[in-house]
Design a protein around this motif. Structure first.
Motif, PDB file in Angstrom:
ATOM      1  N   ALA A   1       0.852  -1.115   0.122  1.00  0.00           N
ATOM      2  CA  ALA A   1       0.414  -0.736   0.132  1.00  0.00           C
ATOM      3  C   ALA A   1       0.909   1.388   0.361  1.00  0.00           C
ATOM      4  O   ALA A   1      -0.005   2.079   0.107  1.00  0.00           O
ATOM      5  CB  ALA A   1      -1.288  -0.089   1.105  1.00  0.00           C
ATOM      6  N   LYS A   2       2.173   1.095   0.339  1.00  0.00           N
ATOM      7  CA  LYS A   2       3.324   1.965   0.279  1.00  0.00           C
ATOM      8  C   LYS A   2       3.173   2.947  -1.075  1.00  0.00           C
ATOM      9  O   LYS A   2       3.152   2.397  -2.323  1.00  0.00           O
ATOM     10  CB  LYS A   2       3.946   1.906   0.767  1.00  0.00           C
ATOM     11  CG  LYS A   2       4.443   1.479   1.805  1.00  0.00           C
ATOM     12  CD  LYS A   2       3.484   2.518   3.040  1.00  0.00           C
ATOM     13  CE  LYS A   2       3.738   2.466   4.342  1.00  0.00           C
ATOM     14  NZ  LYS A   2       2.506   3.168   5.055  1.00  0.00           N
ATOM     15  N   SER A   3       3.904   4.306  -1.235  1.00  0.00           N
ATOM     16  CA  SER A   3       3.771   4.819  -2.594  1.00  0.00           C
ATOM     17  C   SER A   3       6.024   4.578  -2.981  1.00  0.00           C
ATOM     18  O   SER A   3       6.167   3.937  -2.501  1.00  0.00           O
ATOM     19  CB  SER A   3       4.292   6.495  -2.292  1.00  0.00           C
ATOM     20  OG  SER A   3       5.304   6.031  -1.523  1.00  0.00           O
ATOM     21  N   SER A   4       5.526   4.978  -3.987  1.00  0.00           N
ATOM     22  CA  SER A   4       7.436   4.030  -4.602  1.00  0.00           C
ATOM     23  C   SER A   4       8.069   4.338  -4.132  1.00  0.00           C
ATOM     24  O   SER A   4       9.547   4.289  -4.085  1.00  0.00           O
ATOM     25  CB  SER A   4       7.353   4.245  -6.279  1.00  0.00           C
ATOM     26  OG  SER A   4       6.098   5.012  -6.640  1.00  0.00           O
ATOM     27  N   ASP A   5       8.318   6.105  -3.403  1.00  0.00           N
ATOM     28  CA  ASP A   5       9.269   6.887  -2.753  1.00  0.00           C
ATOM     29  C   ASP A   5       9.681   5.913  -0.919  1.00  0.00           C
ATOM     30  O   ASP A   5      10.247   5.273  -1.315  1.00  0.00           O
ATOM     31  CB  ASP A   5       8.034   7.784  -2.283  1.00  0.00           C
ATOM     32  CG  ASP A   5       9.955   9.372  -3.056  1.00  0.00           C
ATOM     33  OD1 ASP A   5      10.129   8.069  -4.089  1.00  0.00           O
ATOM     34  OD2 ASP A   5       9.772  10.093  -2.806  1.00  0.00           O
ATOM     35  N   GLU A   6       8.054   5.677  -0.971  1.00  0.00           N
ATOM     36  CA  GLU A   6       8.724   4.305  -0.077  1.00  0.00           C
ATOM     37  C   GLU A   6       8.957   3.335  -0.106  1.00  0.00           C
ATOM     38  O   GLU A   6      10.015   2.375   0.512  1.00  0.00           O
ATOM     39  CB  GLU A   6       6.871   4.593   1.381  1.00  0.00           C
ATOM     40  CG  GLU A   6       6.771   6.045   2.395  1.00  0.00           C
ATOM     41  CD  GLU A   6       5.544   5.719   2.263  1.00  0.00           C
ATOM     42  OE1 GLU A   6       5.377   6.548   3.453  1.00  0.00           O
ATOM     43  OE2 GLU A   6       4.208   5.932   1.398  1.00  0.00           O
ATOM     44  N   VAL A   7       8.608   2.988  -0.893  1.00  0.00           N
ATOM     45  CA  VAL A   7       8.880   1.699  -1.068  1.00  0.00           C
ATOM     46  C   VAL A   7      10.530   1.148  -1.571  1.00  0.00           C
ATOM     47  O   VAL A   7      11.679  -0.045  -0.819  1.00  0.00           O
ATOM     48  CB  VAL A   7       8.449   0.556  -2.478  1.00  0.00           C
ATOM     49  CG1 VAL A   7       8.759  -0.513  -2.885  1.00  0.00           C
ATOM     50  CG2 VAL A   7       7.498   0.522  -2.050  1.00  0.00           C
ATOM     51  N   LYS A   8      11.317   2.638  -1.820  1.00  0.00           N
ATOM     52  CA  LYS A   8      12.148   2.632  -2.437  1.00  0.00           C
ATOM     53  C   LYS A   8      12.956   3.058  -1.223  1.00  0.00           C
ATOM     54  O   LYS A   8      14.643   2.375  -1.280  1.00  0.00           O
ATOM     55  CB  LYS A   8      12.672   4.342  -3.236  1.00  0.00           C
ATOM     56  CG  LYS A   8      13.752   4.224  -4.042  1.00  0.00           C
ATOM     57  CD  LYS A   8      13.810   5.475  -4.753  1.00  0.00           C
ATOM     58  CE  LYS A   8      15.577   5.552  -5.494  1.00  0.00           C
ATOM     59  NZ  LYS A   8      15.947   6.408  -6.506  1.00  0.00           N
ATOM     60  N   LYS A   9      12.513   3.546  -0.087  1.00  0.00           N
ATOM     61  CA  LYS A   9      13.127   3.255   1.071  1.00  0.00           C
ATOM     62  C   LYS A   9      13.312   2.569   2.207  1.00  0.00           C
ATOM     63  O   LYS A   9      14.809   2.390   1.886  1.00  0.00           O
ATOM     64  CB  LYS A   9      12.591   4.794   2.146  1.00  0.00           C
ATOM     65  CG  LYS A   9      12.129   6.014   1.551  1.00  0.00           C
ATOM     66  CD  LYS A   9      11.944   7.148   3.209  1.00  0.00           C
ATOM     67  CE  LYS A   9      11.621   8.114   1.893  1.00  0.00           C
ATOM     68  NZ  LYS A   9      10.836   9.321   2.890  1.00  0.00           N
ATOM     69  N   VAL A  10      13.160   1.622   1.470  1.00  0.00           N
ATOM     70  CA  VAL A  10      12.442  -0.203   2.222  1.00  0.00           C
ATOM     71  C   VAL A  10      13.750  -0.837   1.168  1.00  0.00           C
ATOM     72  O   VAL A  10      14.612  -1.310   1.913  1.00  0.00           O
ATOM     73  CB  VAL A  10      11.469  -0.388   1.715  1.00  0.00           C
ATOM     74  CG1 VAL A  10      11.234  -2.437   2.593  1.00  0.00           C
ATOM     75  CG2 VAL A  10      10.373   0.042   3.034  1.00  0.00           C
ATOM     76  N   PHE A  11      13.549  -0.277   0.150  1.00  0.00           N
ATOM     77  CA  PHE A  11      14.836  -0.952  -0.660  1.00  0.00           C
ATOM     78  C   PHE A  11      16.432  -0.451  -0.211  1.00  0.00           C
ATOM     79  O   PHE A  11      17.406  -1.911  -0.166  1.00  0.00           O
ATOM     80  CB  PHE A  11      14.892  -0.497  -2.532  1.00  0.00           C
ATOM     81  CG  PHE A  11      16.096  -1.732  -3.526  1.00  0.00           C
ATOM     82  CD1 PHE A  11      16.053  -2.640  -3.352  1.00  0.00           C
ATOM     83  CD2 PHE A  11      17.087  -0.754  -3.280  1.00  0.00           C
ATOM     84  CE1 PHE A  11      16.668  -3.444  -4.381  1.00  0.00           C
ATOM     85  CE2 PHE A  11      18.191  -0.721  -3.859  1.00  0.00           C
ATOM     86  CZ  PHE A  11      17.696  -3.171  -4.773  1.00  0.00           C
TER      87      PHE A  11
END
Ligand SMILES: [Ca+2]
Ligand SMILES: [Ca+2]
Length: 109
Positions: free
Chosen positions: A38-48
């Motif tokens: 459910a997260k934005s691509s920006d947040e997914v990138k941070k997780v990565f």
């Protein structure tokens, strides 16, 4: 960056508990329970970036084995079987490691 500033600690605990048994890991369900889908691509990138522990720009097989520790320090190691299945699902270009685009695609898949 701590994972707990991106995802809720409760969701992380729930997701880790759901796959506590060896060889039970399912990345699709994990990403959903942990709230990453459910997260934005920006947040997914941070997780990565958190999971790419050596900042190589890729999640390599050795990092993938310890991927749950990136979510919480008490996360278990993935088994070799789980690590290989996870990598096979994510690694679309077959270079043996997971790039940011591959990770983002896997999360939303
Ligand atoms: Ca890396
Ligand atoms: Ca790849």
């Amino acid at each position: 960056m701590a994972m707990s500033s991106i995802l809720s600690a409760d969701d992380i605990k729930k997701a880790l508990d759901a796959f506590a048994v060896a060889d039970s890991f399912n990345h699709r369900k994990f990403f959903e329970i942990v709230g990453l889908r459910a997260k934005s691509s920006d947040e997914v990138k941070k997780v990565f970036l958190v999971l790419d522990a050596d900042n190589s720009g890729y999640i390599e097989e050795e990092e993938l084995k310890f991927v749950l520790k990136g979510f919480a320090s008490n996360g278990r190691d993935l088994t070799d079987k789980e690590t290989k299945e996870f990598l096979r699902a994510a690694d679309k270009d077959g270079d043996g490691k997971i790039g940011i685009d591959e990770f983002a695609a896997l999360v939303k898949e």
